[in-house]
Design a protein around this motif. Structure first.
Motif, PDB file in Angstrom:
ATOM      1  N   ALA A   2      55.298  23.521   1.601  1.00  0.00           N
ATOM      2  CA  ALA A   2      55.716  24.716   0.863  1.00  0.00           C
ATOM      3  C   ALA A   2      55.877  25.901   1.788  1.00  0.00           C
ATOM      4  N   TYR A   4      55.322  29.399   2.006  1.00  0.00           N
ATOM      5  CA  TYR A   4      54.687  30.572   1.409  1.00  0.00           C
ATOM      6  C   TYR A   4      53.665  31.130   2.389  1.00  0.00           C
ATOM      7  N   ALA A   5      53.370  32.405   2.185  1.00  0.00           N
ATOM      8  CA  ALA A   5      52.479  33.051   3.139  1.00  0.00           C
ATOM      9  C   ALA A   5      51.024  32.737   2.795  1.00  0.00           C
ATOM     10  N   PRO A   7      47.044  33.444   2.573  1.00  0.00           N
ATOM     11  CA  PRO A   7      46.290  34.682   2.443  1.00  0.00           C
ATOM     12  C   PRO A   7      45.697  35.048   3.800  1.00  0.00           C
ATOM     13  N   TYR A  28      50.545  13.079   5.592  1.00  0.00           N
ATOM     14  CA  TYR A  28      50.142  13.275   4.192  1.00  0.00           C
ATOM     15  C   TYR A  28      49.600  14.696   4.003  1.00  0.00           C
ATOM     16  N   VAL A  31      52.236  17.300   3.539  1.00  0.00           N
ATOM     17  CA  VAL A  31      52.888  17.327   2.224  1.00  0.00           C
ATOM     18  C   VAL A  31      51.925  17.807   1.137  1.00  0.00           C
ATOM     19  N   ARG A  32      50.712  17.280   1.135  1.00  0.00           N
ATOM     20  CA  ARG A  32      49.793  17.491   0.019  1.00  0.00           C
ATOM     21  C   ARG A  32      48.635  18.453   0.312  1.00  0.00           C
ATOM     22  N   ASP A  34      47.955  21.653   1.225  1.00  0.00           N
ATOM     23  CA  ASP A  34      47.769  22.956   0.566  1.00  0.00           C
ATOM     24  C   ASP A  34      47.488  22.792  -0.924  1.00  0.00           C
ATOM     25  N   GLU A  35      48.158  21.807  -1.527  1.00  0.00           N
ATOM     26  CA  GLU A  35      47.992  21.578  -2.958  1.00  0.00           C
ATOM     27  C   GLU A  35      46.570  21.076  -3.262  1.00  0.00           C
ATOM     28  N   ILE A  36      46.071  20.160  -2.433  1.00  0.00           N
ATOM     29  CA  ILE A  36      44.722  19.623  -2.671  1.00  0.00           C
ATOM     30  C   ILE A  36      43.679  20.728  -2.489  1.00  0.00           C
ATOM     31  N   ALA A  38      44.133  23.919  -2.894  1.00  0.00           N
ATOM     32  CA  ALA A  38      44.240  24.836  -4.040  1.00  0.00           C
ATOM     33  C   ALA A  38      43.491  24.265  -5.243  1.00  0.00           C
ATOM     34  N   THR A  39      43.652  22.968  -5.502  1.00  0.00           N
ATOM     35  CA  THR A  39      42.979  22.352  -6.657  1.00  0.00           C
ATOM     36  C   THR A  39      41.464  22.340  -6.441  1.00  0.00           C
ATOM     37  N   LEU A  40      41.036  22.047  -5.204  1.00  0.00           N
ATOM     38  CA  LEU A  40      39.595  22.057  -4.917  1.00  0.00           C
ATOM     39  C   LEU A  40      39.008  23.449  -5.139  1.00  0.00           C
ATOM     40  N   LEU A  41      39.764  24.480  -4.694  1.00  0.00           N
ATOM     41  CA  LEU A  41      39.276  25.862  -4.858  1.00  0.00           C
ATOM     42  C   LEU A  41      39.249  26.255  -6.337  1.00  0.00           C
ATOM     43  N   ASP A  42      40.288  25.850  -7.089  1.00  0.00           N
ATOM     44  CA  ASP A  42      40.322  26.142  -8.531  1.00  0.00           C
ATOM     45  C   ASP A  42      39.133  25.494  -9.235  1.00  0.00           C
TER      46      ASP A  42
END
Lengths: 453, 108
Positions: A2, A4-5, A7, A28, A31-32, A34-36, A38-42
């Protein structure tokens, strides 16, 4: 990836999650990753600063599955019932025939494995993996609680082969059908009885037991080749059966060798030191891992990283020998590693070099502690210990052969000569698995030769 | 005939049947659908999403960045919808069979 900047300030928790992501393959992660994160942090609790043990286990498990190809995962699933039958058979034999000779904490583990195998045969599928997990924990407990209980622990080759086979049995999630369950029961009994009936004419405790179990497990590994041959005759791919055999071979590397000194082979004590149990484990593991990498078409290691491993290994080993003893063998070892790195023609990566040097030094010292009756310093035969530790160099030399062979790199010449020098003088002491691999390699080469004509 | 879906996979597909969702949204929805019984962890979730994507049952609808965090939204494909419908029918048949047997048993 992705666009995007990020933080500007990363929280300690995010930094730790990103460190955890290193367990995934780089492609892997790209591709994944940043998404993983983000989900872990959420999903984290408010104020959480470190990843929970459950998240760590979950991410490491997923990363491990991503690192192994679907073929290898399928092969591990195929090998699982074989592993369970071998483990139950070996546990039954050792408990029945070996334990009466020397009492150890082993029965804790043997009982747990027999229970796990019985559960896999008789109970609903959901019970199988928890029982295997319990047996793995019992095996570790048998090793760790021995000093507290004032009883000997089972030999390390028993513990390691049980743990290795147990991990393979654990990989399978799918249920066993009735035929597989009956096969596991029958094969477990067959392994126990064959270990009992096969009696080599060797005195003592360790060697006859290793020879018996090692031979039976090596036959089990070779039997997967029969399955592969059968599949090929049916027009199906033999690949997963061959991979399953190699997966089973990994724990079998611990079941050898036939000890050169105890069998009075005409080798001097330093040559014999080169081919003890440690040497067998390293040589056989390198052979199996290289075959797996070749069959699995694994991504080759960067030359710069390999060069760093060779130079780092040489530095770590030199530091150890400098502190302990410096027989002529040490100089030759260091020259071989340095020459191999030089012939690769690439500058080594410094971080990998430093890490390898530190790990080699630590591994050499641990080998010294283990081979000198768990004493940290003041060893009675330091030269022998240093020669023993030099067997670690087989690992980088094997990697060089694996990576250099397809590219016809000159670096494979010193590495393969060095491996031959360390391994071939004690040819007769090779354990059953190495013989099985050698026979398999000869048959495969012969088959290829005939096919090419 | 396809293999029955494992419960976490069934619940993930059910969650995505409503509307496209990002990873954390799926975790929350699965927990709600199962009354808190199934708590997915991110490694398990992405393992299932990888598998479902490879099989063409779910796909990425769009992605966005919220507070510097990447959110990728997944949705059920037509194939995924058909598979979920087949699984729902299978479970309903099983449930109906069990209900009928229980009624017969209670009547005797």
């Amino acid at each position: 990836m992705a666009d995007y900047a990020c933080p500007p300030m990363m929280s300690p928790l995010e930094r730790r999650y990103r460190l955890l992501l290193k367990a995934y393959p780089a492609e892997y992660r790209a591709v994944r990753g940043d998404e993983i994160v983000a989900t872990l942090l959420d999903n984290a609790r408010p104020g959480q600063r470190v990843p929970s043990p459950a998240d760590v286990a979950d991410i490491l498990g997923h990363a491990l599955r991503r690192r192994f190809s679907p073929d290898l995962q399928e092969a591990a699933g195929l090998a699982a019932p074989w592993a369970l039958a071998l483990i139950a058979g070996v546990a039954g034999f050792v408990w029945w025939r070996v334990e009466p000779m020397i009492t150890t904490t082993g029965p804790i583990a043997y009982a747990a494995w027999l229970l796990a195998a019985a559960g896999a045969v008789l109970l609903p599928s959901a019970a199988r993996r928890p029982l295997i997990g319990l047996a793995l924990a019992a095996t570790l407990a048998a090793a760790l609680t021995a000093p507290i209980m004032g009883v000997q622990r089972p030999p390390i080759w028993v513990i390691m082969s049980l743990l290795g086979l147990g991990c393979i049995a654990l990989t399978r999630r799918a249920a066993f059908d009735t035929e597989s369950r009956l096969n596991i029961a029958a094969a477990s009994v067959a392994v126990t009885l064959t270990c009992h009936l096969f009696s080599p004419r060797v005195d003592g405790y360790y060697q006859p037991v290793i020879a018996r179990i090692g031979a039976v497990v090596a036959i089990g590994v070779l039997a997967t080749a029969v399955v592969a041959f059968h599949r090929k005759r049916q027009g199906r791919s033999p690949r997963s059966a061959l991979l399953a055999g190699l997966v089973l071979a990994l724990p079998a590397t611990w079941l050898g060798p036939i000890d050169a000194i105890e069998w009075q082979f005409p080798v001097d004590s330093l040559t014999a030191a080169r081919f003890g149990r440690l040497a067998h484990v390293i040589v056989a593991t390198c052979a199996v891992v290289c075959l797996l990498a070749l069959m699995n078409h694994s991504r080759p290691l960067l030359k710069a990283r390999l060069s760093a491993i060779l130079v780092g290994g040489a530095l770590g080993f030199a530091a150890f020998a400098g502190a302990v003893a410096w027989p002529r063998h040490v100089t030759v070892t260091i020259v071989v590693l340095a020459l191999t790195a030089l012939l690769l023609g690439t500058r080594p990566r410094i971080p990998t070099l430093l890490i390898t040097a530190a790990l080699t030094l630590l591994a050499c010292w641990l080998i010294g502690v283990y081979s000198n009756d768990w004493t940290a310093i003041g060893w009675s035969d330091p030269s022998r210990t240093v020669v023993l530790a030099s067997m670690l160099t087989i690992a980088p030399c094997s990697l060089t052969v694996l990576i250099g062979l397809p590219q016809r790199s000159a670096a494979i010449i010193p590495s393969s000569i060095w491996i031959s020098y360390l391994v071939l003088p004690a040819l007769l002491a090779w354990g059953p698995l190495l013989w099985a691999l050698a026979v398999g390699a000869i048959i495969a080469a012969g088959h290829k030769l005939l096919a090419s004509r | 005939m396809t293999q029955p879906l494992q419960e976490p996979t069934f619940l993930i597909m059910t969650a995505l049947a409503g509307s496209p969702m990002h990873g954390y949204g799926v975790i929350q929805e699965v927990a709600a659908l199962s009354d808190g019984r199934v708590k997915l962890r991110p490694g398990t979730l992405y393992g299932a999403l990888d598998r479902l994507s490879e099989q063409g049952l779910v796909e990425v609808q769009h992605e966005e960045v919220v507070d510097g965090r990447l959110r990728r939204y997944y949705e059920l494909t037509k194939d995924g919808e058909r598979l979920l419908e087949a699984e729902v029918a299978r479970l309903a048949r099983n449930a109906q069979a069990a209900r009928t047997r229980l009624k017969t048993r209670q009547a005797t």
